[in-house]
Design an enzyme around this catalytic site. Structure first.
Site, PDB file in Angstrom:
ATOM      1  N   LYS A 137      24.588  80.588  10.873  1.00 22.28           N
ATOM      2  CA  LYS A 137      26.014  80.238  10.711  1.00 22.28           C
ATOM      3  C   LYS A 137      25.897  78.354  10.858  1.00 22.28           C
ATOM      4  O   LYS A 137      26.566  77.794  10.378  1.00 22.28           O
ATOM      5  CB  LYS A 137      27.057  80.509  11.363  1.00 22.28           C
ATOM      6  CG  LYS A 137      27.363  82.129  11.012  1.00 22.28           C
ATOM      7  CD  LYS A 137      27.743  82.521   9.548  1.00 22.28           C
ATOM      8  CE  LYS A 137      28.341  83.933   9.514  1.00 22.28           C
ATOM      9  NZ  LYS A 137      26.958  84.730   9.346  1.00 22.28           N
TER      10      LYS A 137
HETATM   11  C1  LIG Z   1      26.598  86.009   8.658  1.00 24.25           C
HETATM   12  C2  LIG Z   1      25.538  86.446   8.887  1.00 24.25           C
HETATM   13  C3  LIG Z   1      24.461  87.013   8.063  1.00 24.25           C
HETATM   14  C4  LIG Z   1      25.138  87.357   6.670  1.00 24.25           C
HETATM   15  O1  LIG Z   1      25.123  86.187   5.786  1.00 24.25           O
HETATM   16  P1  LIG Z   1      26.058  86.116   4.409  1.00 24.25           P
HETATM   17  O2  LIG Z   1      25.915  84.585   3.986  1.00 24.25           O
HETATM   18  O3  LIG Z   1      27.655  86.531   4.954  1.00 24.25           O
HETATM   19  O4  LIG Z   1      25.580  87.025   3.513  1.00 24.25           O
HETATM   20  C5  LIG Z   1      23.519  87.821   8.160  1.00 24.25           C
HETATM   21  N1  LIG Z   1      22.858  87.623   9.445  1.00 24.25           N
HETATM   22  C6  LIG Z   1      23.532  86.873  10.521  1.00 24.25           C
HETATM   23  C7  LIG Z   1      23.065  86.910  11.706  1.00 24.25           C
HETATM   24  C8  LIG Z   1      24.854  86.372  10.099  1.00 24.25           C
HETATM   25  O5  LIG Z   1      25.474  85.756  11.030  1.00 24.25           O
END
Ligand SMILES: *Cc1c(COP(=O)(O)O)cnc(C)c1O
Length: 492
Positions: free
Chosen positions: A112
């Site tokens: 993120k």
């Molecule tokens: C948010 C997240 C995901 C999923 O990503 P999307 O863009 O929502 O598909 C996968 N792994 C981790 C560790 C995340 O924080």
């Protein structure tokens, strides 16, 4: 370039307006009216650049109201040495025959950060470009990763405030410590008595509460969101797929023009959508492999063409993928059918019945680009253990889901393309699940579990997690879910 709503393509706005508004007034998501192209010679030029320059170049293709110098300035700050622990920012590591794209070298150790370090710059600059002089208040409900990354991204950003709600008992010890020790003058964190859904529905209710909006407006404030419905969060994610291709070219793993596959652990469909955009731009991407955990609504959708959220919700060891409504799929549908009325209809069905089925044509195109699979908790743990035994590399549970799905895909299809696997979190964010997978049942609590994983795996925990031990707890407020609006007025 203009941006249009997925539910009404006559609603056209400038990029800066799309970023400030987040969601369109009709409930749709904004996307660029056309997709810029990326040529082989562009790629040759990008190979020579460092990550911030690659980021500025890619974002410039979509944000014509921003100058290259502005974007480079943001990228240098967002991805600089004060924030990321490697100059590569998003390095590609060869692990066995998989190219692991490590997206967790930022301040909160999850992918993120790749977008939430950039979004605050895009958002505050967009506010200036649109003449918005109020303070933006970011409200977030989090199951762990998003809240911390948003806090870290918006910390001390001028003309902004941020408040994060987390379920009192719904996040790991490390995740909670990361949030309650958050530094910055414009941040606040509040626990909610209840689960993630309670926190999330509380935040949604505040967003649609006219009375709250009026009260905040009197104080010179307005609400916005930091989740991936905002184009400003999707765009920075295109960069690392292009960057990975460049790195594989310069490392001699790919030859110019040679295709690569991408495999992504998926929740809201934001990360894999970004990869699809790079394919549309002209990056030689062949298959996009969409990996889900036991919440396999996307696997079923990509196989059958029917999206059906009427199913049990599973709490898994990969919590950031525990999602039944993948909001960015709406952008994908629009890209495939180019028909706002059709998307409106699918989304209305989803809201009313929890399901919709796409046309044969759409399903066919989807399957041309995407493959998919899912992996439950037991398979995730087996994968963490097997990959560690065979390669010495420690996967976090989300990345392990993708690894397992990729192995299934290769066995099923015999596809030998070079494949980039998006690694979305440091294993140290999920020490308990990783240790359990590695056969360690007796686990230490709090921050001490970091040392335990270090000892077992022979790795050093990332600095931002290690330094939690010295940080003071700043936020202890707990609120009932019905009292969340009061918490907003007091804490923002
Ligand atoms: C948010 C997240 C995901 C999923 O990503 P999307 O863009 O929502 O598909 C996968 N792994 C981790 C560790 C995340 O924080």
């Amino acid at each position: 370039m203009r941006y249009v709503s997925t539910r009404d393509s006559s609603l056209k706005v400038r990029a800066a307006e799309a970023v400030v508004m987040g969601l369109s007034r009709d409930g749709g998501l904004y996307l660029p009216e056309r997709i810029p192209s990326l040529t082989a010679s562009d790629l040759q030029a990008l190979v020579q650049m460092d990550y911030p320059h690659r980021a500025a170049w890619v974002m410039k293709q979509y944000l014509d109201e921003f100058s290259h110098a502005e974007l480079l300035d943001y990228a240098a700050k967002a991805y600089g040495p004060a924030k990321f622990d490697t100059p590569a920012v998003a390095p590609v590591r060869s692990v066995g025959d998989v190219q692991v794209l490590e997206l967790w070298h930022g301040p909160t150790c999850a992918f993120k950060d790749m977008a939430l370090q950039m979004l605050p710059y895009l958002l505050t600059a967009s506010m200036q470009k649109t003449g918005e002089d109020r303070t933006v208040c970011i409200l977030v409900a989090t199951s762990g990763d998003t809240g911390k990354a948003a806090l870290e991204g918006f910390r001390d950003v001028s003309q902004s405030k941020i408040l994060v709600f987390y379920p009192e008992k719904g996040v790991s010890d490390i995740q909670k410590l990361q949030m309650v020790t958050q530094e910055g003058e414009n941040v606040a964190v509040c626990a909610v008595r209840g689960n993630f859904d309670d926190a999330q529905s509380g935040v949604k209710a505040i967003f649609s509460d006219e009375n709250m909006r009026a009260k905040l407006a009197q104080r010179g404030q307005f609400l916005s969101s930091a989740n991936s419905i905002n184009w400003g969060r999707v765009l920075p994610q295109l960069v690392y797929y292009i960057s990975a291709y460049c790195d594989l070219l310069s490392g001699g793993i790919l030859k110019p023009g040679e295709p690569m596959n991408v495999c992504v652990p998926t929740g809201n469909f934001g990360n894999i959508l970004a990869a699809y955009y790079t394919k549309c731009m002209g990056l030689p991407v062949q298959k996009l492999i969409c990996a889900s955990n036991a919440n396999n609504v996307l696997t079923d959708f990509l196989r059958t063409g029917t999206y059906d959220r009427n199913r049990p919700f599973h709490t898994t060891t990969s919590p950031s993928m525990d999602i039944l409504i993948s909001s960015n799929l709406e952008r994908m549908l629009y890209l495939l059918c180019g028909d706002d009325a059709q998307v409106r209809d699918y989304m209305a069905q989803l809201a009313q019945t929890g399901r919709y089925s796409v046309s044969e044509t759409i399903l066919h195109t989807l399957q041309e680009h995407f493959d998919c699979g899912c992996c439950d908790d037991a398979g995730t743990a087996r994968t963490i253990e097997a990959v560690y035994d065979q390669t010495g590399y420690v996967l976090d549970p989300h990345t392990a889901v993708a690894w397992s799905v990729l192995a299934d895909y290769r066995a099923r299809t015999g596809d030998k393309n070079v494949t980039v696997l998006a690694s979305t979190a440091s294993p140290f964010k999920f020490c308990d699940s990783v240790l359990t997978a590695l056969g360690v049942a007796q686990q230490r609590s709090g921050v001490d579990i970091l040392d335990q994983l270090s000892e077992v795996a022979g790795l050093i925990a990332p600095m931002p997690l290690r330094s939690l031990r010295e940080k003071a707890v700043r936020f202890t407020t707990v609120t009932a879910k019905d009292a969340m609006p009061e918490a907003v007025l007091e804490m923002l």
